[in-house]
Design a protein around this motif. Sequence first.
Motif, PDB file in Angstrom:
ATOM      1  N   PHE A 174       0.850  -1.189   0.000  1.00 58.65           N
ATOM      2  CA  PHE A 174       0.000   0.000   0.000  1.00 58.65           C
ATOM      3  C   PHE A 174       0.888   1.242   0.000  1.00 58.65           C
ATOM      4  CE2 PHE A 174      -2.723  -3.235   1.942  1.00 58.65           C
ATOM      5  CZ  PHE A 174      -3.859  -3.102   1.159  1.00 58.65           C
ATOM      6  N   PRO A 175       0.753   2.127  -1.000  1.00 63.94           N
ATOM      7  CA  PRO A 175       1.571   3.340  -1.035  1.00 63.94           C
ATOM      8  C   PRO A 175       1.077   4.383  -0.043  1.00 63.94           C
ATOM      9  CG  PRO A 175       0.064   3.308  -2.890  1.00 63.94           C
ATOM     10  CD  PRO A 175      -0.122   2.007  -2.173  1.00 63.94           C
ATOM     11  N   GLN A 176       1.886   5.398   0.149  1.00 65.40           N
ATOM     12  CA  GLN A 176       1.602   6.424   1.149  1.00 65.40           C
ATOM     13  C   GLN A 176       0.234   7.066   0.946  1.00 65.40           C
ATOM     14  OE1 GLN A 176       3.657  10.348   0.969  1.00 65.40           O
ATOM     15  NE2 GLN A 176       4.540   9.765   2.945  1.00 65.40           N
ATOM     16  N   SER A 177      -0.126   7.363  -0.298  1.00 72.30           N
ATOM     17  CA  SER A 177      -1.390   8.073  -0.526  1.00 72.30           C
ATOM     18  C   SER A 177      -2.584   7.239  -0.087  1.00 72.30           C
ATOM     19  CB  SER A 177      -1.528   8.456  -2.004  1.00 72.30           C
ATOM     20  OG  SER A 177      -1.707   7.311  -2.819  1.00 72.30           O
ATOM     21  N   ILE A 178      -2.584   5.939  -0.386  1.00 70.31           N
ATOM     22  CA  ILE A 178      -3.709   5.085   0.021  1.00 70.31           C
ATOM     23  C   ILE A 178      -3.740   4.953   1.538  1.00 70.31           C
ATOM     24  CG2 ILE A 178      -4.566   2.704  -0.023  1.00 70.31           C
ATOM     25  CD1 ILE A 178      -3.940   2.594  -2.953  1.00 70.31           C
ATOM     26  N   TYR A 179      -2.584   4.825   2.159  1.00 68.30           N
ATOM     27  CA  TYR A 179      -2.538   4.760   3.625  1.00 68.30           C
ATOM     28  C   TYR A 179      -3.097   6.041   4.243  1.00 68.30           C
ATOM     29  CZ  TYR A 179      -0.592   4.715   8.348  1.00 68.30           C
ATOM     30  OH  TYR A 179      -0.434   4.773   9.714  1.00 68.30           O
ATOM     31  N   GLN A 180      -2.670   7.188   3.745  1.00 64.54           N
ATOM     32  CA  GLN A 180      -3.132   8.454   4.312  1.00 64.54           C
ATOM     33  C   GLN A 180      -4.626   8.651   4.095  1.00 64.54           C
ATOM     34  OE1 GLN A 180      -0.459  11.246   2.397  1.00 64.54           O
ATOM     35  NE2 GLN A 180       1.024  11.138   4.073  1.00 64.54           N
ATOM     36  N   HIS A 181      -5.101   8.364   2.893  1.00 63.34           N
ATOM     37  CA  HIS A 181      -6.532   8.511   2.617  1.00 63.34           C
ATOM     38  C   HIS A 181      -7.353   7.553   3.475  1.00 63.34           C
ATOM     39  CE1 HIS A 181      -5.720  10.194  -1.712  1.00 63.34           C
ATOM     40  NE2 HIS A 181      -5.283  10.986  -0.762  1.00 63.34           N
ATOM     41  N   THR A 182      -6.857   6.330   3.634  1.00 66.61           N
ATOM     42  CA  THR A 182      -7.562   5.339   4.443  1.00 66.61           C
ATOM     43  C   THR A 182      -7.664   5.793   5.899  1.00 66.61           C
ATOM     44  OG1 THR A 182      -6.928   3.495   3.014  1.00 66.61           O
ATOM     45  CG2 THR A 182      -7.500   2.962   5.288  1.00 66.61           C
ATOM     46  N   CYS A 183      -6.545   6.255   6.436  1.00 70.32           N
ATOM     47  CA  CYS A 183      -6.557   6.715   7.834  1.00 70.32           C
ATOM     48  C   CYS A 183      -7.518   7.883   8.013  1.00 70.32           C
ATOM     49  CB  CYS A 183      -5.146   7.115   8.269  1.00 70.32           C
ATOM     50  SG  CYS A 183      -4.040   5.728   8.578  1.00 70.32           S
ATOM     51  N   ALA A 184      -7.504   8.831   7.083  1.00 72.54           N
ATOM     52  CA  ALA A 184      -8.395   9.986   7.193  1.00 72.54           C
ATOM     53  C   ALA A 184      -9.856   9.568   7.135  1.00 72.54           C
ATOM     54  CB  ALA A 184      -8.075  10.984   6.080  1.00 72.54           C
TER      55      ALA A 184
END
Length: 405
Positions: free
Chosen positions: A24-34
């Motif tokens: 999972f790349p950074q953008s998907i991780y960040q969007h998921t957490c948000a």
Amino acid sequence: IKALALEDAHGHRAVILTGDVLGFPQSIYQHTCAALKEKFALEPDQILLSASHTHSGPVLRGALYDVYPLDAAQVTLIEKYSADLETRIVETVGKALSDLAPARVAAGQGSCGFAVNRRNNPEPSVPKLIEAGALKGPVDHSVPVLAVYLPDGKLKAVLFGYACHNTVMDFYKWSGDYAGFAQLALERGHPDANAMFFIGCGADQNALPRHQIELAERYGHMLAAAVEEALLAPPRMLPPELRTTMEMVRLHLEPAPTEAELVKLTADKTPMNRRWATRLLAQEKAGQPFIHDYPYPLQAWQFGGQQLLITLAGEPVVDWSLKFKQEFGPQTWVAGYCNDVMNYIPSLRVLNEDKPPMAQPRWGYEGAHATMVYGLPASRWADDVEDLVNAGVRRAVARVQASEK
């Protein structure tokens, strides 16, 4: 995506998500957490996003773009797929949380022996080395098992791990690789249960020999058998206590390549190197500065006041799991490829081995070349990478263990 939602006796929640993707790349991780914070009030320390690292899965947004000859149409497809995946992750977490029910959680451990240290054993020689009992290099053959049982004793979910690349297959077909076959085998044996896989510190470990579907299935069955043995042991029942904490560590990169070095690489014989250099030159020309460090997420979770789980982002080599299990005790599991897979995470030993002049011609990837593969504007991490990760893990573990007092 599979999801395991947990809530302890004090109402503390956490969600474990596993997926058959490379990382999972950074953008998907960040969007998921948000999204999970907005919808379910979950903080990042309560979210574990784990990739199986199968090499027969979809390309995701911004992940290893220089590796592929992508055009605008392909990028559009990747963007759409990635957005859909984010939506499905949130939906799946919602279903898991709405399905919370009384359960017992247990911890166990098995062993499985097909992982081989690829840095120390030339792949063509592995069959003869196995026959002679002459394999070299560190490995971690442990199989951590977290089992969730309903009050009637039925297995509801089993989370298990293994430190080995999911690279048995190299074809252009969808496949969960050996981890997918292990999950299928466990779910056939336990029709009411979800089998969920996480990869350990297997960045320098391969399933060898490989490149045959029969071998992927065989290794999967070997891993499933190790899980079944752990379930029969029986595993240790854990009190209903869950603690989670998180650290975001800034890892330093070595200085970026010079403009002259990048210009030279635009004529390199390797297409990936040409794409990497061309992209960085365009970024430089546009006045966009190169990053010098990277926000690296790691977590410490504790189940039942006993079982410690350390999660590391990126692709950590096996040294990390061996080190942390020795430091924190036998009831320690270490998962890699969690939350954000941005590069290999070498130990200082591997980082130094991969600096010229190298003692082995096959060395160089884990500690150096992979940084380019992942698109970072540097040739390697700085020499303090091990110190920084060590310090972050120790802080996280100290907090999660202190919270029980």
